[in-house]
Write an enzyme that holds these catalytic residues in place. Structure first.
Site, short mmCIF file in Angstrom:
data_model
loop_
_atom_site.label_atom_id
_atom_site.label_comp_id
_atom_site.label_asym_id
_atom_site.label_seq_id
_atom_site.Cartn_x
_atom_site.Cartn_y
_atom_site.Cartn_z
CG HIS A 87 -66.57 18.38 4.98
ND1 HIS A 87 -66.96 19.68 5.16
CD2 HIS A 87 -65.74 17.90 4.11
CE1 HIS A 87 -66.08 20.13 3.97
NE2 HIS A 87 -65.43 19.39 3.34
CG ASP A 127 -73.99 17.02 11.98
OD1 ASP A 127 -73.31 16.61 11.09
OD2 ASP A 127 -75.20 17.36 11.93
#
Length: 500
Positions: free
Chosen positions: A157, A365
């Protein structure tokens, strides 16, 4: 149909009619349709062997939730020190925040091995196993050592760093080999997938295959980009309802006509929160017309409070916000409102619809679903503007946002000024382009896409390895197709590959 076994660091067990948010919703929906097992840490610690050696199993619908406790020592070594003190900053390419010691590495591997031992008796020969995230990099290898032959997929992730950055951690090559025990490796973007493939080739000696796969020894592994999605229509409905709520009404009254700039993050060093406050300060100092005309609400729920870097960040933010308010504020106007606790998701959705600007500026991110939620929350007739870090995975899809370098306060200030002055037609055009990028996707579709690819992994006809090639800057990708039929393709001429 095979049973889906999801393995993650934390397991959130539904209680009553309540459902967890985000990823948990997507995976629960997926497993409820085909039956499944969700296995991992309970989030609790216990010194008793009965809670650390045998799982507690709870049935909810057609899903079994199996959890174990960690010992206090495991929590410190595996979770606080190595997962969050070493791997998290490494994967986000922040070496200055990284701490490493061999005892924590050994503790990390020991917990991955113990999870494999506890999971083993729960498995069936026809299961499909889907392992999630950086806490469990060694789990696929641990299962293979225990003679598990089920298809195993792994999804990361977070971002994946360059080979040079990865090499800064001892035993990096072993972690690569551990991951290559899986049949399918999924990443948020094509850039992350390319970084992994290049690392596997350079550090672990894997061969690149035509079509984007890898080969190590006699094993062939698929590598793909699977951008995590939200349920945009559902979130839009939540935002519309939340905008009519008492919480949003109180916020509107307190703003007294000022434009709301909104940030929603965990209290995390990777989110660029220090730079974000500096950018807002630069806006007020350089463009005084926005004094009294704007309010910046930053919701940053405290997290990982046992990790020193997180405690330091909270102190820094509270100090920075206080200085801005003391220096630039007025008796009847507070420029920054900083909230360091969680706020209900429906309330946040309503705040997003109210906000003229969504400020999402992580240093790096993997994806950042807040950016997609902000887009989904907007009123199509009078939408706000998304200011987004170009180093967030979401920037690959939301290119119509105002993209910024998150470490440059002047660039953030310029973007805020542009967004505040932007005409309604331009705001509508930018919002429509972002909405088109997410409106046909869903979290459930993302999960189905990965599991479908995993079911095909290992059944394809092997193809010869390519000759080694110079690693190039990975191209920016764009999305083609709709719904679950999405491919990641390049806007530059890359070496021939299919990432997904």
């Amino acid at each position: 149909m095979s049973r889906l076994v999801v393995v993650s660091n934390r397991v959130s067990i539904p209680t009553g009619d309540a459902k967890a948010g985000g990823l948990a919703v997507a995976l629960n929906d997926l497993m409820e349709r085909q039956g499944g097992l969700w296995f991992g840490w309970s989030g609790q610690t216990s010194a008793g062997p009965e809670r650390t050696a045998t799982p507690s199993i709870v049935q909810h619908g057609s899903v079994e939730y199996a959890t174990i406790d960690l010992t206090p020592e495991e929590l410190e070594l595996y979770y606080n020190n190595f997962s969050n003190g070493t791997l998290w900053p490494l994967l986000h390419s922040l070496p200055e925040q990284m701490n490493f010691d061999r005892r924590s590495l050994q503790g990390y591997r020991a917990v991955n091995a113990r999870l494999a031992d506890v999971l083993l008796p729960l498995l069936r020969p026809t299961d499909t196993i889907w392992v999630h995230d950086y806490h469990l990099l060694a789990l696929a290898s641990a299962l293979r050592v225990r003679n598990v032959t089920c298809p195993i997929g792994f999804f990361l992730h977070t971002p994946f760093p360059s080979p040079d950055m990865l090499s800064s951690v001892p035993e990096a090559s072993q972690f690569i080999r551990d991951l290559l025990s899986a049949d399918l490796l999924g990443f948020q973007t094509a850039n992350d997938a390319e970084n992994f493939a290049a690392s596997a080739q350079r550090i672990a000696g894997a061969a690149r295959l035509a079509g984007g796969g890898l080969q190590l020894g006699n094993r062939q592994i698929r590598v793909g980009a699977f951008p995590v999605e939200i349920d945009p229509h559902e979130f839009a409905e939540m935002a519309e309802a939340g905008h009519r709520s008492a919480e949003t009404a109180r916020l509107q009254r307190s703003l007294d006509g000022q434009s709301l700039i909104l940030g929603v993050d965990r209290m995390d060093p990777t989110k660029g929160l220090r730079h974000r406050l500096a950018g807002y300060r630069r806006l007020l100092e350089s463009r005084q017309q926005w004094s009294r005309q704007t309010t910046f609400l930053q919701i940053a729920a405290a997290s990982r409070q046992d990790v020193d870097a997180y405690q330091t960040l909270r102190d820094d933010l509270e100090g920075a916000a206080g200085r801005i308010n003391a220096t630039l504020g007025e008796p009847d106007w507070t420029p920054i409102r900083l909230i360091s606790r969680g706020v209900p998701r429906d309330a946040i959705a309503g705040f997003m619809r109210e906000a003229r600007i969504g400020l999402v500026t992580p240093l790096r991110d993997g994806m950042n679903l807040v950016a997609k939620e902000y887009v989904a929350a907007q009123d199509p007739d009078d939408p706000g503007v998304l200011v987004l870090s170009k180093f967030a995975g979401a920037a690959r899809q939301l290119g119509a946002a105002i993209l910024v370098n998150p470490v440059d306060p002047d660039e953030i200030a310029d973007a805020l000024d542009l967004a505040l002055r932007m005409s309604r037609p331009e705001r509508q055009d930018r919002w429509k382009a972002c909405w088109e990028a997410i409106k046909d996707a869903s979290a459930l579709g993302w999960g189905r896409s990965f599991v479908s690819s995993l079911s095909r992994a290992g059944t394809e006809v092997p193809r010869p390895a390519r000759p080694a090639r110079t690693i190039q800057e990975a191209p920016i990708e764009r999305r083609t197709g709709t719904g679950n039929d999405i491919r990641i393709v390049s806007t530059q001429p890359p070496p021939s590959r299919t990432m997904n």
